[in-house]
Design an enzyme around this catalytic site. Sequence first.
Site, PDB file in Angstrom:
ATOM      1  N   THR A 168      -5.173  10.364  -1.944  1.00 32.78           N
ATOM      2  CA  THR A 168      -5.285  11.138  -0.709  1.00 32.78           C
ATOM      3  C   THR A 168      -5.324  10.204   0.493  1.00 32.78           C
ATOM      4  OG1 THR A 168      -6.503  12.882  -1.846  1.00 32.78           O
ATOM      5  CG2 THR A 168      -6.705  12.802   0.556  1.00 32.78           C
TER       6      THR A 168
ATOM      7  N   GLY B 112      -3.855  -4.884   4.205  1.00 32.93           N
ATOM      8  CA  GLY B 112      -2.811  -5.885   4.062  1.00 32.93           C
ATOM      9  C   GLY B 112      -2.730  -6.483   2.669  1.00 32.93           C
ATOM     10  N   SER B 113      -3.882  -6.703   2.030  1.00 34.70           N
ATOM     11  CA  SER B 113      -3.884  -7.300   0.693  1.00 34.70           C
ATOM     12  C   SER B 113      -3.234  -6.372  -0.329  1.00 34.70           C
ATOM     13  CB  SER B 113      -5.309  -7.641   0.254  1.00 34.70           C
ATOM     14  OG  SER B 113      -5.841  -8.683   1.039  1.00 34.70           O
TER      15      SER B 113
ATOM     16  N   SER C 206      -4.230  -2.800   9.972  1.00 30.92           N
ATOM     17  CA  SER C 206      -4.699  -2.132  11.183  1.00 30.92           C
ATOM     18  C   SER C 206      -5.770  -2.923  11.934  1.00 30.92           C
ATOM     19  CB  SER C 206      -5.247  -0.754  10.802  1.00 30.92           C
ATOM     20  OG  SER C 206      -6.021  -0.194  11.830  1.00 30.92           O
ATOM     21  N   HIS C 207      -6.730  -3.503  11.200  1.00 28.40           N
ATOM     22  CA  HIS C 207      -7.888  -4.089  11.881  1.00 28.40           C
ATOM     23  C   HIS C 207      -7.573  -5.410  12.572  1.00 28.40           C
ATOM     24  CE1 HIS C 207      -9.368  -7.362   9.080  1.00 28.40           C
ATOM     25  NE2 HIS C 207      -8.499  -6.759   8.293  1.00 28.40           N
TER      26      HIS C 207
ATOM     27  N   ASN D 297      -2.204 -17.422   8.959  1.00 29.48           N
ATOM     28  CA  ASN D 297      -3.482 -16.908   9.439  1.00 29.48           C
ATOM     29  C   ASN D 297      -4.477 -18.001   9.817  1.00 29.48           C
ATOM     30  OD1 ASN D 297      -3.257 -17.151   6.472  1.00 29.48           O
ATOM     31  ND2 ASN D 297      -5.447 -16.721   6.500  1.00 29.48           N
TER      32      ASN D 297
ATOM     33  N   CYS E  49     -11.212 -14.509   4.386  1.00 32.76           N
ATOM     34  CA  CYS E  49     -11.220 -14.097   2.978  1.00 32.76           C
ATOM     35  C   CYS E  49     -11.726 -15.194   2.053  1.00 32.76           C
ATOM     36  CB  CYS E  49      -9.816 -13.668   2.553  1.00 32.76           C
ATOM     37  SG  CYS E  49      -9.194 -12.290   3.522  1.00 32.76           S
TER      38      CYS E  49
END
Length: 389
Positions: free
Chosen positions: A238, A72-73, A201-202, A152, A326
């Site tokens: 990749t 996200g960051s 995702s997490h 958040n 964070c």
Amino acid sequence: MKKRIYLDYSATTPMKKEVLDEMMPYFNEKFGNASSIHSFGREAKEALDIARDRIAKAIGAASSEIFFTGGGSEADNWAIKGIAFANKNKGSHIITSKIEHHAVLHVCEYLEKNGFEVTYLDVDEYGMIDLEQLKEAITDKTILISIMFVNNEIGTIQPIKEIAEIAKEKGVYFHTDAVQALGNIPIDVKELGVDLMNFSSHKIYGPKGVGAIYIKKGVKIHPLIHGGAQERKRRAGTENIPGIVGFGKAAELAIENLDAHIAHIQKLRDKLIEGIKNNIDYVRLNGHPTKRHPGNVNFCFEFIEGESLLLSLDMVGIAGSSGSACTSGSLDPSHVLMAIGLTHEIAHGSLRLTIGDFTTEEDIDYVIENLITIVDRLRQMSPLYEKVK
């Protein structure tokens, strides 16, 4: 064995078994590079396309508008820097709010050192921006508005559709950080009218280290990472195929179970809020009372240090936080709590408990019972509390 209760789902979530099961083959059996043209590469590319389709479906976007990132960051950085540098011939003014994630605020501070001007909007006592103040802040130099979807720390949900309408009317790009929104509230990017939106995702029971950004077709943006032709020449490197596969599966599960998920965590959230309000004095619920994340509970407890409260909870097996994961190493009070008008003393006594799919009613009962005892014990050691008594 000591009871362990996890109530920090806004920091991260446990990966669901179905997600891990789908990822496993891509660590060894299907290990190809998606840029390779042979069968191993094509196998990886197919998995990449399926995951992209799943993310797109989850938010009502076209697959071609989804780009994978390292989290996200990174996506916040890409959205803001990418728009700023691609459109600096049009203007150099950006608008954000005082309660954004530091992945937005620190990027804005960086841009201010590189010739851009940033306006930081105030918020009210609930953490809501003022749409009239937003309108007044827009100038002929404004190129981007960046306002987060769901805060958040305090869980407040911003009026995203209304902000997007204002931005569109003024010909300004609109980006929203939706890391806390995906999987917790319905999202349709076309209906909302946003230009850029990012995810992680997490936060939705997927793996760490992978995120995504929605970039509306036609948006003028520079790449953040150069070096290869991956992600249609917009994000070199990749691709993390196992992580992306897991993210795609997590997004699919989140949408399939969205209504049940919301009902479950909202019921437990309300039970926890009422349990705290009815049993502990001198507390303040932070965030909007109704327009809030369905699993977010954020209180300030007067006459108590948040760190002492967290450590005491941890000793009885309860995991929470005092704000953003964070910034957990910082001794400064939360910038979000300061922005909604709290004093340093009150802000230092904050506790964020966030609920998820694996939380039970028994967990909430245990938390309320122990929180009452811990708050009382800590206050007995407070000279300020003695004065109030």
